[in-house]
Design a protein around this motif. Structure first.
Motif, PDB file in Angstrom:
ATOM      1  N   ALA A 213      39.224 -23.339 -15.761  1.00 36.71           N
ATOM      2  CA  ALA A 213      38.393 -22.218 -15.375  1.00 36.71           C
ATOM      3  C   ALA A 213      38.230 -21.545 -16.740  1.00 36.71           C
ATOM      4  O   ALA A 213      39.252 -21.488 -17.606  1.00 36.71           O
ATOM      5  CB  ALA A 213      39.000 -21.253 -14.092  1.00 36.71           C
ATOM      6  N   ALA A 214      36.979 -21.090 -16.888  1.00 32.27           N
ATOM      7  CA  ALA A 214      36.686 -20.298 -18.135  1.00 32.27           C
ATOM      8  C   ALA A 214      35.859 -19.000 -17.684  1.00 32.27           C
ATOM      9  O   ALA A 214      35.031 -19.133 -16.882  1.00 32.27           O
ATOM     10  CB  ALA A 214      35.923 -21.086 -19.101  1.00 32.27           C
ATOM     11  N   ARG A 215      36.292 -17.788 -18.233  1.00 30.43           N
ATOM     12  CA  ARG A 215      35.657 -16.633 -17.848  1.00 30.43           C
ATOM     13  C   ARG A 215      34.796 -16.014 -19.251  1.00 30.43           C
ATOM     14  O   ARG A 215      35.303 -15.995 -20.272  1.00 30.43           O
ATOM     15  CB  ARG A 215      36.763 -15.359 -17.611  1.00 30.43           C
ATOM     16  N   GLY A 216      33.549 -15.661 -19.095  1.00 23.15           N
ATOM     17  CA  GLY A 216      32.736 -15.163 -19.964  1.00 23.15           C
ATOM     18  C   GLY A 216      32.853 -13.652 -19.720  1.00 23.15           C
ATOM     19  O   GLY A 216      33.334 -13.095 -19.020  1.00 23.15           O
ATOM     20  N   ALA A 217      31.956 -13.018 -20.620  1.00 23.31           N
ATOM     21  CA  ALA A 217      31.612 -11.568 -20.398  1.00 23.31           C
ATOM     22  C   ALA A 217      30.918 -11.269 -19.120  1.00 23.31           C
ATOM     23  O   ALA A 217      31.461 -10.210 -18.345  1.00 23.31           O
ATOM     24  CB  ALA A 217      30.698 -11.067 -21.536  1.00 23.31           C
ATOM     25  N   ASP A 218      30.153 -11.886 -18.573  1.00 25.29           N
ATOM     26  CA  ASP A 218      29.625 -11.835 -17.517  1.00 25.29           C
ATOM     27  C   ASP A 218      29.226 -13.052 -16.358  1.00 25.29           C
ATOM     28  O   ASP A 218      28.445 -13.148 -15.626  1.00 25.29           O
ATOM     29  CB  ASP A 218      28.112 -11.131 -17.414  1.00 25.29           C
ATOM     30  N   SER A 219      30.237 -14.066 -16.581  1.00 27.83           N
ATOM     31  CA  SER A 219      30.048 -15.188 -15.827  1.00 27.83           C
ATOM     32  C   SER A 219      31.564 -15.960 -15.895  1.00 27.83           C
ATOM     33  O   SER A 219      32.303 -15.737 -16.604  1.00 27.83           O
ATOM     34  CB  SER A 219      29.104 -16.201 -16.410  1.00 27.83           C
ATOM     35  N   VAL A 220      31.633 -17.000 -15.108  1.00 24.38           N
ATOM     36  CA  VAL A 220      32.863 -17.746 -14.806  1.00 24.38           C
ATOM     37  C   VAL A 220      32.236 -19.109 -14.166  1.00 24.38           C
ATOM     38  O   VAL A 220      31.316 -19.343 -13.752  1.00 24.38           O
ATOM     39  CB  VAL A 220      33.658 -16.978 -13.590  1.00 24.38           C
ATOM     40  N   VAL A 221      33.189 -20.125 -15.118  1.00 25.03           N
ATOM     41  CA  VAL A 221      32.718 -21.504 -14.821  1.00 25.03           C
ATOM     42  C   VAL A 221      34.073 -21.992 -14.287  1.00 25.03           C
ATOM     43  O   VAL A 221      35.104 -21.830 -14.920  1.00 25.03           O
ATOM     44  CB  VAL A 221      32.341 -22.382 -16.287  1.00 25.03           C
ATOM     45  N   VAL A 222      34.039 -22.892 -13.197  1.00 26.51           N
ATOM     46  CA  VAL A 222      35.059 -23.422 -12.571  1.00 26.51           C
ATOM     47  C   VAL A 222      34.672 -24.898 -12.412  1.00 26.51           C
ATOM     48  O   VAL A 222      33.690 -25.316 -12.014  1.00 26.51           O
ATOM     49  CB  VAL A 222      35.374 -22.855 -11.235  1.00 26.51           C
ATOM     50  N   VAL A 223      35.691 -25.725 -12.967  1.00 24.11           N
ATOM     51  CA  VAL A 223      35.602 -27.332 -12.684  1.00 24.11           C
ATOM     52  C   VAL A 223      36.773 -27.819 -12.393  1.00 24.11           C
ATOM     53  O   VAL A 223      37.747 -27.680 -12.726  1.00 24.11           O
ATOM     54  CB  VAL A 223      35.043 -28.028 -14.327  1.00 24.11           C
ATOM     55  N   THR A 224      36.696 -28.935 -11.138  1.00 20.74           N
ATOM     56  CA  THR A 224      37.706 -29.538 -10.917  1.00 20.74           C
ATOM     57  C   THR A 224      37.327 -31.015 -10.383  1.00 20.74           C
ATOM     58  O   THR A 224      36.092 -31.301 -10.688  1.00 20.74           O
ATOM     59  CB  THR A 224      38.283 -28.911  -9.758  1.00 20.74           C
ATOM     60  N   GLN A 225      38.350 -31.594 -10.299  1.00 24.61           N
ATOM     61  CA  GLN A 225      38.140 -33.122  -9.918  1.00 24.61           C
ATOM     62  C   GLN A 225      37.820 -33.024  -8.414  1.00 24.61           C
ATOM     63  O   GLN A 225      38.329 -32.293  -7.758  1.00 24.61           O
ATOM     64  CB  GLN A 225      39.078 -34.050 -10.230  1.00 24.61           C
ATOM     65  N   LYS A 226      37.045 -34.261  -8.036  1.00 26.74           N
ATOM     66  CA  LYS A 226      36.861 -34.393  -6.347  1.00 26.74           C
ATOM     67  C   LYS A 226      37.332 -35.683  -5.940  1.00 26.74           C
ATOM     68  O   LYS A 226      36.946 -36.700  -6.674  1.00 26.74           O
ATOM     69  CB  LYS A 226      35.372 -33.968  -6.047  1.00 26.74           C
ATOM     70  N   LYS A 227      38.575 -35.522  -5.276  1.00 26.49           N
ATOM     71  CA  LYS A 227      39.263 -36.769  -4.681  1.00 26.49           C
ATOM     72  C   LYS A 227      38.881 -36.717  -3.153  1.00 26.49           C
ATOM     73  O   LYS A 227      39.733 -36.266  -2.543  1.00 26.49           O
ATOM     74  CB  LYS A 227      40.770 -36.621  -5.107  1.00 26.49           C
ATOM     75  N   VAL A 228      38.228 -37.995  -2.777  1.00 27.48           N
ATOM     76  CA  VAL A 228      38.028 -38.127  -1.238  1.00 27.48           C
ATOM     77  C   VAL A 228      39.242 -39.088  -0.722  1.00 27.48           C
ATOM     78  O   VAL A 228      39.415 -40.079  -1.310  1.00 27.48           O
ATOM     79  CB  VAL A 228      36.777 -38.696  -0.931  1.00 27.48           C
ATOM     80  N   PRO A 229      40.032 -38.471   0.073  1.00 25.22           N
ATOM     81  CA  PRO A 229      41.333 -39.094   0.308  1.00 25.22           C
ATOM     82  C   PRO A 229      41.130 -40.411   1.476  1.00 25.22           C
ATOM     83  O   PRO A 229      41.885 -41.411   1.172  1.00 25.22           O
ATOM     84  CB  PRO A 229      41.956 -38.229   1.339  1.00 25.22           C
TER      85      PRO A 229
END
Length: 132
Positions: A60-76
């Motif tokens: 996750a990264a936070r900017g002055a007026d935004s947030v970006v969230v990145v994650t892996q997607k694992k289908v079980p």
């Protein structure tokens, strides 16, 4: 007589093992108490759980007026619909959370977060009503 001595010896050995286990098991209830071997069992349990829980990487990264969230997607499983698998959960209209780990634990935490957010909103609304 020999058989009785062997049984008594085995019982004494098991009793000694149980006494040692119960003595060591008392050290895994508190995080600040060291075992006689110098271990903090709660910390070891947490590290082991974190290493085996999901194996997903999230950033996750936070900017002055935004947030970006990145994650892996694992289908079980192939029988699970990939669109139903997510690690990003909506808590309120303006708050979301990214959780990785055991899905049941994540759902329980999200439910708790939603409850806490609702309580906070209710208390703030009550204060505003009393102040005006």
């Amino acid at each position: 007589s020999l058989l009785v001595d062997e049984v008594d010896g085995a019982s004494k050995s098991r009793a000694a093992d149980c006494a040692a286990m119960s003595r060591d098991s008392n050290y895994d209830h508190h995080i600040t108490i060291f075992s006689p071997a110098g271990k903090l069992y709660q910390v070891e349990y947490a590290i082991k759980c974190a290493g085996t829980a999901s194996g997903l990487t999230s950033v996750a990264a936070r900017g002055a007026d935004s947030v970006v969230v990145v994650t892996q997607k694992k289908v079980p499983d192939r029988l699970v619909d990939p669109t139903s698998v997510t690690n990003i959960h909506k808590v309120t209209e303006k708050v979301a959370v990214l959780m990785t780990g055991r899905s049941a634990d994540c759902r329980a935490q999200v439910t708790r977060l939603r409850y806490e957010a609702n309580e906070f909103k209710f208390q703030c609304a009550a204060r505003r009503g009393l102040m005006s």
